[in-house]
Scaffold this motif. Structure first.
Motif, PDB file in Angstrom:
ATOM      1  N   ASP A  23     -11.459  11.655   2.946  1.00 22.52           N
ATOM      2  CA  ASP A  23     -11.704  10.255   2.574  1.00 22.52           C
ATOM      3  C   ASP A  23     -12.947   9.763   3.315  1.00 22.52           C
ATOM      4  OD1 ASP A  23      -9.350   9.822   0.902  1.00 22.52           O
ATOM      5  OD2 ASP A  23      -8.210  10.007   2.768  1.00 22.52           O
ATOM      6  N   ALA A  45      -6.758   6.405  -7.209  1.00 16.98           N
ATOM      7  CA  ALA A  45      -7.790   6.556  -6.188  1.00 16.98           C
ATOM      8  C   ALA A  45      -8.747   7.680  -6.541  1.00 16.98           C
ATOM      9  CB  ALA A  45      -7.140   6.829  -4.828  1.00 16.98           C
ATOM     10  N   GLN A  68     -10.098   0.256  -2.378  1.00  4.13           N
ATOM     11  CA  GLN A  68     -10.513   0.101  -3.768  1.00  4.13           C
ATOM     12  C   GLN A  68     -10.789  -1.374  -4.079  1.00  4.13           C
ATOM     13  OE1 GLN A  68      -8.617   2.555  -6.902  1.00  4.13           O
ATOM     14  NE2 GLN A  68      -7.135   3.111  -5.315  1.00  4.13           N
ATOM     15  N   THR A  85     -14.341   2.176  -2.352  1.00  4.73           N
ATOM     16  CA  THR A  85     -14.558   2.814  -3.644  1.00  4.73           C
ATOM     17  C   THR A  85     -14.326   1.786  -4.747  1.00  4.73           C
ATOM     18  OG1 THR A  85     -12.255   3.522  -3.969  1.00  4.73           O
ATOM     19  CG2 THR A  85     -13.709   5.036  -2.753  1.00  4.73           C
ATOM     20  N   ASP A  95      -4.568   0.962  -2.627  1.00  6.58           N
ATOM     21  CA  ASP A  95      -4.986   1.048  -1.233  1.00  6.58           C
ATOM     22  C   ASP A  95      -6.058  -0.001  -0.969  1.00  6.58           C
ATOM     23  OD1 ASP A  95      -7.642   2.147  -1.857  1.00  6.58           O
ATOM     24  OD2 ASP A  95      -6.548   3.956  -2.398  1.00  6.58           O
TER      25      ASP A  95
END
Length: 595
Positions: A313, A298, A373, A318, A370
């Motif tokens: 965060d 991450a 992503q 992302t 997660d």
């Protein structure tokens, strides 16, 4: 032409900036730089003026509207030269080729090396530093008129070059990362006939972490330079999260202790850091840390929490394999937006599925850690005016989510129209991933996108869609004509310079000096320019994109705006300076005066 200015009381009479430049040119027509004696003879002043009118601007500019006293500055202004106008970019090959060891086509070597720009010899022209994996890392001295002299610095395995004043003496030094040890400093002595004699190799006391990527900035706004390093061990799994050469891996913040070294804080034990970007991500006036991680690790964001580092965060999405990071105000609303690159095939590429077969196989075996992503580029637009900044991904809506196997993704106003465009460098070589392709290499074109306000539109007519395997890239005005040129460090092919001959708007370039501090080039400053009721924001940074860095200056385009502009400078320590009636089509060197 040069101008020296001094702050005067608010309301004092002062001639327009263009008139002052004209007067100085008559007094000192043949003098390149002011001496203190000459400066005392020229009674011209730069006055602080509020930039409060900005119809249509976002709330992010509100923090730059202040009645606090202005910090005194002097200003040197030099008119931009005239450039050629072919309405496209012109490609030039540079005398440098980054190569890997032997005939290897390993994935780790396929990631290549970067490039950095900066005026290393103080002649007013930005030079080029090109790192190399196996051959010579070189300085390309800028001789003017886009002519460069290649000068070897050191043979070895290097990844990221940085041109930054580490020792605070006013000269830009060179720092190189190798990926298997701490960064190496090449101190600029200010003398020497060639690079090997001008730059003296040094270790940086207190910076011992393994560095693949790095970024320098004034963290905390205390007037000195700090550095954040990130490790990357794609094919060196045995070294991951373990000491290498007596050093830590992961993400490490090294804060200067004031001339006697650095204090290291390891903020993340695990990293696959291909990019480090140091910017004020939450618009609180303090520089924060962004790290882009590859290989399903991450990405990381740490904000300055009153002297400590707090992991946050802020992003709704992302990239899965983040290759590079850049941050800029792409919608001109007064706060920073973030772009990360990944390796999603272009939507208009009919053969991508066939060429990406081995990549897709390997990607399917990697679990996504997660839900935020995703394996694509991400354009995170900030919400202006919020106390707790949040970001929304707009890459697909704006047409930049899929650009192929992408490395450096850089914002910059390439057509000088007042909006920052996007340039993405692509390609990859790997015998593990592309064994079915000639030379084990994925060949894809670089891509340029014109900022259309609500979308980024492909601009192949600009002529920068090379297909020679670019990795690191940097933008800067290399011929002092006011617009942005581009340098790309390719892998296995000569590095390329794209000369900007678009000639589609007016420009302003700004560099800052803070000689009373150890941050001589005022990294981590913010510049806001008000032109005709619209405002633009720029940050003074060193590291951008993938393993690369720009010269410590700001470039702004204004389209066909007429008249003068007003400028607000927020220095790293929060102090401000204001300039009024500034003429366009000039390069400004703004020097902060010690109290």
């Amino acid at each position: 032409m040069n101008l020296v200015g001094c702050a005067v009381p608010s309301g004092a009479a002062h001639p327009p900036f263009s008139d002052r430049i004209s007067l100085v040119s008559k007094v000192l027509v043949s003098t390149r730089r002011f001496t203190p004696h000459l400066a005392a003879l020229v009674a011209l002043c730069v006055v602080g003026a509020s930039c409060s009118d900005s119809s249509g601007a976002g709330d992010g500019f509100a923090r730059f509207e202040s009645d606090q006293p202005a910090v005194d500055v002097t200003v040197e202004a030099t008119a931009h030269g005239a450039g050629a106008c072919s309405q496209s970019f012109v490609r030039h090959e540079l005398d440098h080729t980054t190569i890997g060891p032997g005939n290897t086509a390993s994935t780790f070597d396929g990631t290549g090396s970067g490039v950095s720009l900066g005026d290393l010899d103080g002649d007013g022209l930005d030079d080029i530093v090109l790192a190399n994996l196996s051959g010579e890392t070189q300085v390309l001295w800028n001789d003017g008129a886009l002519s460069f002299s290649a000068d070897p610095l050191l043979r070895g395995r290097f990844r990221q070059p940085a041109t930054v004043d580490v020792d605070g003496d006013g000269d830009l030094d060179i720092v190189l990362t190798s990926g298997v040890g701490p960064p190496v400093l090449f101190e600029n002595t200010g003398a020497g006939a060639d690079a090997s004699s001008r730059f003296v190799r040094q270790q940086i006391d207190g910076v011992d972490a393994v560095a693949y990527s790095m970024a320098w900035a004034d963290l905390g706004g205390d007037g000195d330079l700090d550095v954040v390093t990130g490790s990357y061990n794609a094919e060196l799994a045995i070294l991951r999260n373990s000491p290498v050469l007596g050093s830590d891996t992961g993400v490490v913040v090294h804060e200067s202790t004031g001339g006697d070294g650095y204090q290291a804080t390891r903020v993340a034990a695990e990293a696959q850091a291909l990019s480090v970007r140091l910017v004020d991500i939450n618009a609180d006036g303090r520089t924060d840390v962004l790290v882009g991680n590859d290989l399903a690790t991450a990405d990381g964001v740490w904000i300055d929490n009153n002297g400590g580092w707090l992991a946050v965060d802020p992003f709704s999405q992302t990239s899965f394999s983040t290759m590079s990071l850049d941050a800029a105000d792409v919608d001109n609303d007064g706060d920073l937006d973030v772009f990360s690159t990944d390796m999603k095939p272009r939507s208009d590429d009919p053969t991508a599925a066939e060429r990406y077969v081995e990549v897709d196989r390997d990607m399917a075996a990697i679990p996504i850690p997660d839900e935020i992503q995703q394996p694509e580029n991400v354009l995170s637009l900030g919400d202006p005016g919020e106390t707790d900044k949040t970001f929304t991904n707009s890459a697909a809506d704006q047409g930049v989510d899929a650009t192929g196997w992408s490395w450096s993704g850089l914002f910059g106003d390439l057509d000088s129209d007042g909006s920052q465009d996007l340039f993405v460098v692509t390609g990859m070589r790997s015998d593990n991933l592309f064994s079915a392709l000639p030379n084990d290499e994925l060949v894809e074109p670089n891509q340029a996108f014109r900022n259309g306000g609500n979308s980024f539109n492909p601009a192949p007519e600009w002529g920068i869609n090379d297909e020679v395997g670019g990795r690191g890239a940097a933008q800067g005005d290399l011929d002092n004509d006011g617009d942005l040129d581009i340098v790309v460090n390719n892998l296995g092919s000569p590095a390329t310079l794209f000369e900007n001959q678009l000639c589609q708007g007016r420009n302003l370039t700004i560099e800052l000096r803070w000689p009373a501090s150890a941050n001589s080039h005022a990294l981590s400053s913010t510049v806001v320019v008000n032109a005709g009721g619209s405002r633009q924001l720029r940050t003074i940074d060193q590291a951008r994109g993938y393993l690369s860095g720009a010269a410590p200056s700001a470039h702004l385009g204004f389209g066909d705006v007429d008249g003068t502009v007003a400028i607000v400078i927020e220095w790293p320590d929060g102090e401000r300076s204001e300039l009024d009636d500034v003429a366009l089509d000039h390069h400004l060197t703004v020097t902060r005066v010690a109290p």
